[in-house]
Design an enzyme around this catalytic site. Structure first.
Site, PDB file in Angstrom:
ATOM      1  N   TRP A  11      45.830  36.956  28.636  1.00 27.48           N
ATOM      2  CA  TRP A  11      47.270  36.691  29.841  1.00 27.48           C
ATOM      3  C   TRP A  11      46.453  37.444  30.825  1.00 27.48           C
ATOM      4  O   TRP A  11      47.129  36.683  32.129  1.00 27.48           O
ATOM      5  CB  TRP A  11      48.203  36.819  28.666  1.00 27.48           C
ATOM      6  CG  TRP A  11      48.822  36.259  27.599  1.00 27.48           C
ATOM      7  CD1 TRP A  11      47.262  35.559  27.687  1.00 27.48           C
ATOM      8  CD2 TRP A  11      49.250  36.040  26.584  1.00 27.48           C
ATOM      9  NE1 TRP A  11      48.060  34.613  25.200  1.00 27.48           N
ATOM     10  CE2 TRP A  11      49.443  35.256  25.244  1.00 27.48           C
ATOM     11  CE3 TRP A  11      50.660  36.351  26.798  1.00 27.48           C
ATOM     12  CZ2 TRP A  11      50.401  35.072  24.728  1.00 27.48           C
ATOM     13  CZ3 TRP A  11      52.141  36.469  26.015  1.00 27.48           C
ATOM     14  CH2 TRP A  11      51.307  35.593  24.762  1.00 27.48           C
ATOM     15  N   LYS A  12      45.897  38.041  31.247  1.00 30.05           N
ATOM     16  CA  LYS A  12      46.270  38.834  32.625  1.00 30.05           C
ATOM     17  C   LYS A  12      47.143  38.947  33.142  1.00 30.05           C
ATOM     18  O   LYS A  12      48.556  39.385  31.998  1.00 30.05           O
ATOM     19  CB  LYS A  12      45.485  37.392  33.640  1.00 30.05           C
ATOM     20  CG  LYS A  12      44.269  37.450  33.711  1.00 30.05           C
ATOM     21  CD  LYS A  12      43.269  36.860  34.515  1.00 30.05           C
ATOM     22  CE  LYS A  12      41.837  36.429  33.980  1.00 30.05           C
ATOM     23  NZ  LYS A  12      40.777  36.233  34.933  1.00 30.05           N
ATOM     24  N   GLU A 101      38.342  41.981  36.853  1.00 26.69           N
ATOM     25  CA  GLU A 101      38.987  42.399  37.653  1.00 26.69           C
ATOM     26  C   GLU A 101      39.779  43.953  37.393  1.00 26.69           C
ATOM     27  O   GLU A 101      39.732  44.336  38.596  1.00 26.69           O
ATOM     28  CB  GLU A 101      40.174  41.880  37.492  1.00 26.69           C
ATOM     29  CG  GLU A 101      39.944  40.087  37.906  1.00 26.69           C
ATOM     30  CD  GLU A 101      41.393  39.441  36.834  1.00 26.69           C
ATOM     31  OE1 GLU A 101      41.580  39.581  36.202  1.00 26.69           O
ATOM     32  OE2 GLU A 101      40.304  37.859  36.540  1.00 26.69           O
ATOM     33  N   GLY A 242      40.537  32.820  30.187  1.00 25.71           N
ATOM     34  CA  GLY A 242      42.126  33.084  31.181  1.00 25.71           C
ATOM     35  C   GLY A 242      42.580  31.894  31.101  1.00 25.71           C
ATOM     36  O   GLY A 242      43.604  32.259  30.243  1.00 25.71           O
ATOM     37  N   GLY A 243      42.540  31.550  32.344  1.00 31.86           N
ATOM     38  CA  GLY A 243      43.617  30.394  33.053  1.00 31.86           C
ATOM     39  C   GLY A 243      44.307  29.141  31.529  1.00 31.86           C
ATOM     40  O   GLY A 243      45.515  28.925  31.118  1.00 31.86           O
TER      41      GLY A 243
END
Ligand code: 13P
Length: 259
Positions: A11-12, A101, A242-243
């Site tokens: 989900w970052k 990241e 991710g997204g």
């Protein structure tokens, strides 16, 4: 070699209590009940929400992962850090280590990734170890060199520790080409397969059995529309999403694409 696929949602830095509740309920109602799934499913919310979600996910047979962990295994004066035993204590099963990241924005080093892997394994967490090259590295023909260097650091850390290389049996590797993350530009299934085969080969050159059984996930703009093709490649054992993991419907469709 029959490897159970894994789909991990990263989900970052997204979410809120309200948004998480609706995302998780969408995911749990969309995936097959535990025991009837063709893939393992793991979600990785930000640290502060882990404990909120642990019981619900445990009951549903869905893994819970953190997005990072401290290199230091115990307790101590490391302000702002969260240790592997703490993650385990609140119900985590997995932890993402060395995401690009973290490497790019928070000075994560190859050596740090090795130490975090050991810390996670010592606390019985499954490390999801991320590797991947930048666009300029790919363009310069350095993909294997970069991915090889990143992975070697982890292999060396394991070999130098009592855990040993067999600790890799309890790890998942994720290949995430940096140029494909959040860009909408996915590696082609062939590009992913090439690097996945390289990763598996590198591990096999140390230990054939471990290399054959370790799961290698692809990450970078995986969507419902491209997941099946990517997961169909012989050395792609699922995805790190991710997204698309922020939309229950998309994440569920990606899990279904492992079948
Ligand atoms: P996207 O799926 O948004 O490209 O992110 C991939 C990723 O970094 C997962 O860890």
């Amino acid at each position: 070699m029959n490897r159970t696929p894994v789909v991990v949602g990263n989900w970052k830095m997204h979410g809120s209590r309200a948004a998480n509740a609706s995302l998780i309920s969408g995911v749990l109602s969309g995936v097959a009940p535990r025991g009837q799934r063709s893939a393992e499913v793991v979600v990785c919310p930000p640290f502060v929400y882990l404990a909120d979600l642990a019981t619900m996910l445990e009951q549903a047979g869905v893994g819970l992962g953190a997005q990072d962990v401290c290199t230091e295994a115990g307790q101590g004066a490391f302000t702002g850090e969260v240790s592997a035993p703490m993650l385990r204590d609140v119900g985590c099963t997995h932890v993402i280590i060395g995401h690009s990241e973290r490497r790019a924005y928070y000075a994560e080093t190859d050596e740090g990734v090795g130490r975090k892997t050991l810390a996670a394994l010592s606390a019985a967490l499954t490390p999801i170890i991320c590797v991947g090259e930048l666009l300029e590295e790919r363009d310069a023909g350095l993909t294997y060199e970069v991915v090889g260097r990143q992975l070697e650091a982890v292999l060396r850390a394991l070999e130098a520790d009592p855990i040993g290389l067999s600790g890799l049996n309890r790890c998942i590797v994720a290949y995430e080409p940096v140029w494909a993350i959040g860009t909408g530009r996915t590696a082609t299934p062939e590009q992913a397969q090439d690097v996945h085969a390289f990763i598996r080969g590198l591990i096999q050159s140390r230990d054939a059995r471990i290399g054959g059984s370790v799961r290698v996930l692809y990450g970078g703009s995986v969507k419902p529309g491209n997941a099946r093709e990517l997961f169909g490649m012989p050395d792609v054992d699922g995805g790190l999403i991710g997204g698309a993991s922020l939309k229950a419907e998309d994440f569920v469709a990606i899990v279904a694409a492992t079948q």
